[in-house]
Structure formats: structure tokens, C-alpha cells
Design a protein around this motif. Sequence first.
Motif, PDB file in Angstrom:
ATOM      1  N   SER A   1       0.663  -1.192  -0.101  1.00 54.55           N
ATOM      2  CA  SER A   1      -0.040   0.159  -0.170  1.00 54.55           C
ATOM      3  C   SER A   1       0.715   1.186  -0.121  1.00 54.55           C
ATOM      4  O   SER A   1       2.054   1.089   0.336  1.00 54.55           O
ATOM      5  CB  SER A   1      -0.931  -0.514   0.855  1.00 54.55           C
ATOM      6  OG  SER A   1      -0.155  -0.074   2.580  1.00 54.55           O
ATOM      7  N   ASP A   2       0.302   2.780  -0.398  1.00 52.02           N
ATOM      8  CA  ASP A   2       1.192   3.634   0.078  1.00 52.02           C
ATOM      9  C   ASP A   2       1.609   3.736   0.849  1.00 52.02           C
ATOM     10  O   ASP A   2       2.841   4.305   1.509  1.00 52.02           O
ATOM     11  CB  ASP A   2       0.094   4.701   0.104  1.00 52.02           C
ATOM     12  CG  ASP A   2      -0.463   4.699  -1.582  1.00 52.02           C
ATOM     13  OD1 ASP A   2       0.640   3.710  -2.632  1.00 52.02           O
ATOM     14  OD2 ASP A   2      -1.548   5.760  -1.985  1.00 52.02           O
ATOM     15  N   ASP A   3       1.269   3.406   2.440  1.00 56.72           N
ATOM     16  CA  ASP A   3       1.646   3.020   3.385  1.00 56.72           C
ATOM     17  C   ASP A   3       3.126   2.652   4.048  1.00 56.72           C
ATOM     18  O   ASP A   3       3.648   2.724   4.595  1.00 56.72           O
ATOM     19  CB  ASP A   3       0.402   3.114   4.512  1.00 56.72           C
ATOM     20  CG  ASP A   3      -0.419   4.193   4.464  1.00 56.72           C
ATOM     21  OD1 ASP A   3      -0.838   5.290   4.104  1.00 56.72           O
ATOM     22  OD2 ASP A   3      -1.803   4.002   4.981  1.00 56.72           O
ATOM     23  N   ASP A   4       3.361   1.377   3.434  1.00 62.21           N
ATOM     24  CA  ASP A   4       4.379   0.749   3.353  1.00 62.21           C
ATOM     25  C   ASP A   4       5.507   1.523   2.658  1.00 62.21           C
ATOM     26  O   ASP A   4       6.661   1.320   3.151  1.00 62.21           O
ATOM     27  CB  ASP A   4       4.290  -0.415   2.407  1.00 62.21           C
ATOM     28  CG  ASP A   4       2.836  -1.571   2.791  1.00 62.21           C
ATOM     29  OD1 ASP A   4       3.273  -1.516   4.137  1.00 62.21           O
ATOM     30  OD2 ASP A   4       2.192  -1.968   2.181  1.00 62.21           O
TER      31      ASP A   4
ATOM     32  N   TYR B   1       8.276   3.912   2.569  1.00 60.44           N
ATOM     33  CA  TYR B   1       8.533   4.745   3.309  1.00 60.44           C
ATOM     34  C   TYR B   1       8.972   6.475   3.616  1.00 60.44           C
ATOM     35  O   TYR B   1       8.474   7.080   3.901  1.00 60.44           O
ATOM     36  CB  TYR B   1      10.258   4.737   4.168  1.00 60.44           C
ATOM     37  CG  TYR B   1      10.716   5.792   5.030  1.00 60.44           C
ATOM     38  CD1 TYR B   1      10.344   5.767   6.322  1.00 60.44           C
ATOM     39  CD2 TYR B   1      12.157   6.062   4.590  1.00 60.44           C
ATOM     40  CE1 TYR B   1      11.333   6.545   7.201  1.00 60.44           C
ATOM     41  CE2 TYR B   1      13.019   6.472   5.398  1.00 60.44           C
ATOM     42  CZ  TYR B   1      11.915   7.181   6.586  1.00 60.44           C
ATOM     43  OH  TYR B   1      12.491   7.853   7.311  1.00 60.44           O
TER      44      TYR B   1
END
Length: 355
Positions: free
Chosen positions: A272-275, A277
Amino acid sequence: MTHPIYLRDSDIVQGWDGDVARLVDLLDEEFSRWKAGSIMLPEKASQIIDETTQSRVNCMPSTLLEQEVSGVKLVSVFPENPTSNLPNVMGQIVLLSAADGSTIAVLDAAFITALRTALVGGLAARYLAPREPKTIGLLGAGEQAQMHLLVFASLFPSLNTCYVASRHASSEKRLQASLASNVENMNVICCDSDYEKAAWDADIIVTAISGQVPLLKPEWVKKGSFYCHVGGREDEYGVALKSDKIVCDCWEALKHRGSPTLSLMHKQGLLSDDDIYADLGDLTTNKKCGREFSDEIIYFNSIGLAFTDMAIAHALYEQCASKGLGTDLGKYAPVSIFDNEKFASLLNASRIGCK
């Protein structure tokens, strides 16, 4: 206004002063300018001719507003070309003045593309690689692999051992022979197509292969290493899942591409986008930290941003022009077909013929 010039790859190689660190510094500044909004970067147009091999033609425009330089790179990437003794990458870069639109230069794109790709990897390594890396593992032995070794060796004097593995042992030997005279104090070890041997003890791992094969396995990636992913599908999904940080030159652009491992994982719901950094510009502007712990596994992938090509092309153009290299394309002279007597006679002849 000076005349525009045409620079072949041979001119560019002859004109470049070989200062890797200065070009990496330049890219550091350009990524910060991009984040500050002083660079125009329209979306890259990619025409994929063959989905299996990812043979494609890319059109990549950008404008460096502070330098008043605009340009476009039209480049073909045909991974299977080396089997026919043709270059993998071919094309041209056209630089224009963003002040008046005049042509500054036309440059071959192959050398600049190879150099730029390695320089962006080198910039990422400045922030993300171990502090004093000793070993580098190359999966692939072509031009991109060689260029990355040249750049990383220049940036990290501590590097003293290079493991290289390729589909053909002869390619490993060629790389070994080529770099013997170009990189001092570097022990190049050929791994006879054993990719595990090339990767398992490397502080820096570079995958630079022409095919679309997930070669790198997560169990080969040791703690504290920096992985530089150059092309398309070069590693198993487990490598990204094992990594402590994933950094891209631009995740928003990369995730929409067809072949890179990270974009495939995103499309399949595994990433996901959150993965992600950070983007590289987040590091150059100090919005995010680079490597924070010695045992971090850090994964870097760049998709290739046109402003980096324009910045490197313009810098190399200036070096070449100062040395009088290149073919003078002459002064631009606007013409009109209506002032051409031959055109008028042809038009009149066609009108008579239609009666």
C-alpha cells in the motif's frame, strides 16, 4: 545566441570530466528544487511494444525553471536487443531554452540514461547505504551493472570487493576485465552465474538485468544491506516485504508502471501507499531521515524522472561545449513555403492538372 550542437555518445564520454560526486550533488539539488516546485514534470508517455519483454518507447518531458532549460527525451528500451548485438537503450534528448524556445542541443540518450540511472542510485545510496560498505553484489553484468559499480566505487572508497553474476559467465569475465583498468583497489569476483553467491554477503546489492525474472531472493539479503533495484521484475516479493524501509524516486509515478516489482505488488494488494517510507526528495529536503540503524534492510527503486535526465544532459552539454565538441547545427533560419518559387510552381502545376 550560440548555435545548437549535436552530441554523440562518443562526444559526451570525451567531454565529461568524470566527476561523479559533482553530478550526484547536482541531482541532490534538483530533487530539492522539484519538491520546491521549481521544476515542471509532465507525466511520462510510455508505449509498450511487447508486454513480455517490456520493449518500449518513452517520451519524457521536463523543464528546469531556475536554469531556464526545457527538454524532452525520446528513448527506446528493448531488453532483448543485446542478443542481436544492438544496444538495449537508444534515443535522443533535445534541450531547448525556456527563455525563448531556441534549440540548445540534441544529444544521444544511451550514455546519459545509463549514467543518470546509476547516479540516482548513488544519490539514494548516500542516504541509505551502510556507512562504510565493503562489498557490492551485481546481479547482471551489462552496461548498467558496470555504471553502478563505477558510481558506487567513486562515492564509497571503502568498497573493495565486487561479486558479479550473470546469465553468461563470459559477461562476468568481460565486466571483470573492463573494470580492472577503471576501478582501483577493487577485487572483482566472478560467480559463474550463481546469483546467491553474488548477493548473500553484499552490503550493496544491485539488480541490473535485461529480462523480467525475479532473481533476487529474500533469504540472500543480509541485515544492514542496501538494495538498488534498477529495472522491472528483478526480485521476489519477499525482498520488499523483508525490507525495513522502501524508498522510491517517485512512488506516485512508479506505482502506475507495468513491470517493476513494487508496482506489481501494489496492483495485487500486497503493498500500500503507507508501506512506502519516502520519496528521494523527502531525503534531500530533510523531511525524512535516511538510514537510521546499522541493521536496516533498505530497498530503493527509481522509475526514471525526466528532470534528472535534463539536469545531467545540460551539465554534460556545458562541459562538451566548453571543449568545442559536437557537430554545429548552424544558425536557425526561419523559412516560409510561400517565399519558395519551387513550391509555387508545384502548386500551380497541380492546379492545372486538376482541371
